[in-house]
Write a protein that holds these residues in place. Sequence first.
Motif, PDB file in Angstrom:
ATOM      1  N   ILE A 110       0.327  -1.347  -0.487  1.00  0.00           N
ATOM      2  CA  ILE A 110      -0.346   0.227  -0.099  1.00  0.00           C
ATOM      3  C   ILE A 110       0.784   0.971  -0.119  1.00  0.00           C
ATOM      4  O   ILE A 110       0.868   2.050  -0.480  1.00  0.00           O
ATOM      5  N   VAL A 111       1.860   1.071   1.214  1.00  0.00           N
ATOM      6  CA  VAL A 111       3.105   2.737   0.864  1.00  0.00           C
ATOM      7  C   VAL A 111       3.509   2.388  -0.239  1.00  0.00           C
ATOM      8  O   VAL A 111       3.716   3.917  -0.637  1.00  0.00           O
ATOM      9  N   GLY A 112       4.167   1.265  -0.635  1.00  0.00           N
ATOM     10  CA  GLY A 112       4.280   1.780  -2.101  1.00  0.00           C
ATOM     11  C   GLY A 112       4.227   2.095  -3.045  1.00  0.00           C
ATOM     12  O   GLY A 112       4.295   3.164  -4.091  1.00  0.00           O
ATOM     13  N   ALA A 113       2.702   1.811  -3.464  1.00  0.00           N
ATOM     14  CA  ALA A 113       2.141   1.932  -4.283  1.00  0.00           C
ATOM     15  C   ALA A 113       0.972   3.337  -4.225  1.00  0.00           C
ATOM     16  O   ALA A 113       1.089   4.218  -4.941  1.00  0.00           O
ATOM     17  N   GLY A 114       0.796   3.992  -2.928  1.00  0.00           N
ATOM     18  CA  GLY A 114       0.975   5.122  -2.576  1.00  0.00           C
ATOM     19  C   GLY A 114       2.258   5.947  -3.720  1.00  0.00           C
ATOM     20  O   GLY A 114       1.840   7.128  -3.754  1.00  0.00           O
ATOM     21  N   ILE A 116       4.657   5.523  -5.702  1.00  0.00           N
ATOM     22  CA  ILE A 116       4.560   4.902  -7.178  1.00  0.00           C
ATOM     23  C   ILE A 116       3.895   6.232  -7.383  1.00  0.00           C
ATOM     24  O   ILE A 116       3.193   6.626  -8.721  1.00  0.00           O
ATOM     25  N   VAL A 117       2.092   6.377  -7.220  1.00  0.00           N
ATOM     26  CA  VAL A 117       1.175   7.205  -7.646  1.00  0.00           C
ATOM     27  C   VAL A 117       1.782   8.896  -7.148  1.00  0.00           C
ATOM     28  O   VAL A 117       1.930   9.411  -8.446  1.00  0.00           O
ATOM     29  N   SER A 118       1.694   9.216  -5.975  1.00  0.00           N
ATOM     30  CA  SER A 118       2.840   9.993  -5.805  1.00  0.00           C
ATOM     31  C   SER A 118       3.676  10.866  -6.533  1.00  0.00           C
ATOM     32  O   SER A 118       3.485  11.928  -7.428  1.00  0.00           O
ATOM     33  N   SER A 119       4.925  10.212  -7.308  1.00  0.00           N
ATOM     34  CA  SER A 119       5.667  10.421  -8.078  1.00  0.00           C
ATOM     35  C   SER A 119       5.304  10.384  -8.933  1.00  0.00           C
ATOM     36  O   SER A 119       5.556  11.233  -9.955  1.00  0.00           O
ATOM     37  N   LYS A 120       4.151   9.372  -9.954  1.00  0.00           N
ATOM     38  CA  LYS A 120       3.884  10.547 -11.437  1.00  0.00           C
ATOM     39  C   LYS A 120       2.714  11.147 -11.580  1.00  0.00           C
ATOM     40  O   LYS A 120       2.762  12.125 -12.531  1.00  0.00           O
ATOM     41  N   ASN A 121       2.311  11.607 -10.313  1.00  0.00           N
ATOM     42  CA  ASN A 121       0.760  12.827 -10.208  1.00  0.00           C
ATOM     43  C   ASN A 121       1.910  13.887 -10.309  1.00  0.00           C
ATOM     44  O   ASN A 121       2.049  15.137 -11.013  1.00  0.00           O
ATOM     45  N   LYS A 122       3.486  14.123  -9.446  1.00  0.00           N
ATOM     46  CA  LYS A 122       4.429  14.878  -9.514  1.00  0.00           C
ATOM     47  C   LYS A 122       4.747  15.346 -11.035  1.00  0.00           C
ATOM     48  O   LYS A 122       5.377  16.066 -11.114  1.00  0.00           O
ATOM     49  N   LYS A 123       5.304  13.955 -10.993  1.00  0.00           N
ATOM     50  CA  LYS A 123       5.879  14.447 -13.076  1.00  0.00           C
ATOM     51  C   LYS A 123       4.793  14.473 -14.205  1.00  0.00           C
ATOM     52  O   LYS A 123       4.715  15.643 -15.440  1.00  0.00           O
ATOM     53  N   LEU A 124       3.718  14.131 -13.721  1.00  0.00           N
ATOM     54  CA  LEU A 124       2.534  15.336 -14.294  1.00  0.00           C
ATOM     55  C   LEU A 124       2.069  16.968 -13.973  1.00  0.00           C
ATOM     56  O   LEU A 124       1.055  17.258 -15.018  1.00  0.00           O
ATOM     57  N   GLY A 125       2.771  16.848 -12.950  1.00  0.00           N
ATOM     58  CA  GLY A 125       1.443  18.074 -12.427  1.00  0.00           C
ATOM     59  C   GLY A 125       0.691  18.222 -12.023  1.00  0.00           C
ATOM     60  O   GLY A 125      -0.084  19.190 -11.377  1.00  0.00           O
ATOM     61  N   LEU A 126      -0.334  17.686 -11.824  1.00  0.00           N
ATOM     62  CA  LEU A 126      -0.755  16.866 -11.133  1.00  0.00           C
ATOM     63  C   LEU A 126      -0.999  17.492  -9.646  1.00  0.00           C
ATOM     64  O   LEU A 126       0.344  17.145  -9.099  1.00  0.00           O
ATOM     65  N   LYS A 127      -1.889  17.767  -8.819  1.00  0.00           N
ATOM     66  CA  LYS A 127      -1.846  18.620  -7.599  1.00  0.00           C
ATOM     67  C   LYS A 127      -2.535  17.468  -6.930  1.00  0.00           C
ATOM     68  O   LYS A 127      -3.812  16.812  -7.436  1.00  0.00           O
ATOM     69  N   LYS A 128      -2.770  17.476  -5.418  1.00  0.00           N
ATOM     70  CA  LYS A 128      -3.702  16.268  -4.594  1.00  0.00           C
ATOM     71  C   LYS A 128      -3.773  17.259  -4.210  1.00  0.00           C
ATOM     72  O   LYS A 128      -4.027  18.612  -3.876  1.00  0.00           O
ATOM     73  N   GLU A 129      -5.621  16.754  -4.141  1.00  0.00           N
ATOM     74  CA  GLU A 129      -6.681  17.595  -3.622  1.00  0.00           C
ATOM     75  C   GLU A 129      -7.441  17.156  -1.766  1.00  0.00           C
ATOM     76  O   GLU A 129      -7.002  16.291  -1.569  1.00  0.00           O
TER      77      GLU A 129
END
Length: 129
Positions: A110-114, A116-129
């Motif tokens: 769970i922590v690893g998947a989170g 990975i998703v967080s790093s991909k969102n940063k690369k794409l420029g998506l912000k966490k809401e």
Amino acid sequence: MACFTIPLAEAIVVTVVKAVAFKKNSDSIIEESKKTKINIIREKIGLLQKMLYGGSFLLAIEHIYHGEVILVPPFLTAMKSAEAIPVMLHEMATVGVGMALLTTAVWAIIVGAGSIVSSKNKKLGLKKE
């Protein structure tokens, strides 16, 4: 019988390690960006604690319901006879350790998947809401 005691023991160890590792006194000398990272790690460890304590609690309730755990000493019905103690210890060593390891592995996934998703969102420029 007593398989829930192993994840419970792991939860207690994680709680003690977390308390020692994240003393509030050390927060005053840490810069703000590192405090954020420390709080994220603290939350992830808190998730492991919740998973271990919650699973142990539910399994203890199930054992109480089935009469394997009683609310008077010796608390475990397997400890009433000398023949049942080795069986109980074997169950703790196999089932209890297996449950603790599986819970920790699921937490790590769970922590690893989170991450990975967080790093991909940063690369794409998506912000966490």
